[in-house]
Design a protein around this motif. Structure first.
Motif, short mmCIF file in Angstrom:
data_model
loop_
_atom_site.label_atom_id
_atom_site.label_comp_id
_atom_site.label_asym_id
_atom_site.label_seq_id
_atom_site.Cartn_x
_atom_site.Cartn_y
_atom_site.Cartn_z
N ASP A 127 34.05 36.61 43.35
CA ASP A 127 35.15 35.67 43.23
C ASP A 127 35.21 34.87 44.53
N SER B 122 34.74 31.92 39.54
CA SER B 122 35.91 31.38 40.21
C SER B 122 36.68 30.40 39.34
N LYS C 63 36.22 30.50 35.54
CA LYS C 63 37.28 31.21 34.83
C LYS C 63 38.12 30.18 34.07
N GLU D 296 35.82 41.29 43.21
CA GLU D 296 36.91 40.66 42.47
C GLU D 296 38.15 41.52 42.63
N ASN E 48 41.11 41.00 40.76
CA ASN E 48 41.94 40.96 39.55
C ASN E 48 41.54 42.12 38.63
N THR F 74 33.01 48.47 42.50
CA THR F 74 34.01 47.51 42.98
C THR F 74 34.35 47.77 44.45
N LEU G 125 39.89 35.73 47.64
CA LEU G 125 39.91 37.19 47.85
C LEU G 125 41.00 37.56 48.86
#
Length: 227
Positions: A52, A79, A101, A8, A10, A30, A55
């Motif tokens: 996600d 997503s 999301k 992800e 964000n 991450t 990307l």
């Protein structure tokens, strides 16, 4: 405690996930290099992966397909994309579940815990058999006279339920209850797509005809000579 790899970009969402999972002593990893996501996942060897779709480099579908070639870890897609148009693509690429999301951290945690239990605590029976076929619920490998097939954790769990109810119809409601906490947080397409994906893998060893659809009710796995 599990190791969770979060694909992800964000930072706010990453912080939210990290804060929630830290309460359960899970380790969060991450992405460092968006050109080498699959390599980083392979090196980390996580217990579960959150993906996600949108990307910085290739999209999530591309990376899910690449990652599924190197790990059997459960994959949950997170997503903002429309669930009806993307869930089948995500699951066909190798994902096990899907959440939209903005999401509730409680729902995300429930999904994570359910998939971790399914993949890490398969129960007391490591091997399940029907006819001359053997399913190892620890490795998720199906061995048959026609060859071996590597299943995802969800495919293995589905087949395991059907084997333990051999020649009996298992309703969709039962599968949702046993495998997805009653389907409270699940789009119905998830079950249908996983069954389709399992049937496709069974076809590689000539067993697709053994998985029967009872229209409007559920599914039945049958022995070699069953009608």
């Amino acid at each position: 405690m599990a190791k969770v790899f979060v694909v992800e970009d964000n930072p706010t969402i990453i912080k939210t996930i990290r804060t929630e999972l830290a309460k359960w002593k899970h380790t969060i990893i991450t992405v460092k290099d968006w050109d080498h996501v699959a390599d980083e996942v392979e090196e980390a060897d996580p217990d579960l992966i959150l993906f996600d779709i949108t990307l910085p480099t290739f999209d999530g579908f591309y990376w899910i397909s690449a990652v599924r070639q190197i790990t059997k870890a459960p994959i949950i897609v997170i997503s903002a994309a429309d669930i009806d148009s993307n869930i089948m693509h995500a699951i066909a690429s190798g994902a096990d579940d899907y959440i939209m999301k903005p999401f509730s951290t409680a729902v995300l945690l429930a999904k994570i815990q359910a998939l971790l239990r399914r993949s890490q605590e398969p129960g007391n029976v490591d091997n399940l058999n029907w006819d001359t076929n053997d399913l190892n619920s620890l490795t998720n490998e199906l061995t048959t006279p026609k060859g071996s097939v590597q299943l995802s954790p969800t495919e293995s769990a589905l087949l395991g339920v059907l084997i333990t109810h051999l020649n009996q119809t298992v309703t969709k409601e039962q599968l949702l209850e046993w495998l997805w906490q009653g389907g409270k947080f699940l789009n119905d397409n998830t079950l249908n797509v996983n069954i389709s994906r399992l049937r496709s893998k069974l076809a590689t060893v000539n067993l697709n005809d053994n998985l029967r659809t009872e229209r409007g009710i559920g599914y039945r796995l049958v022995t070699r000579h069953a009608k």
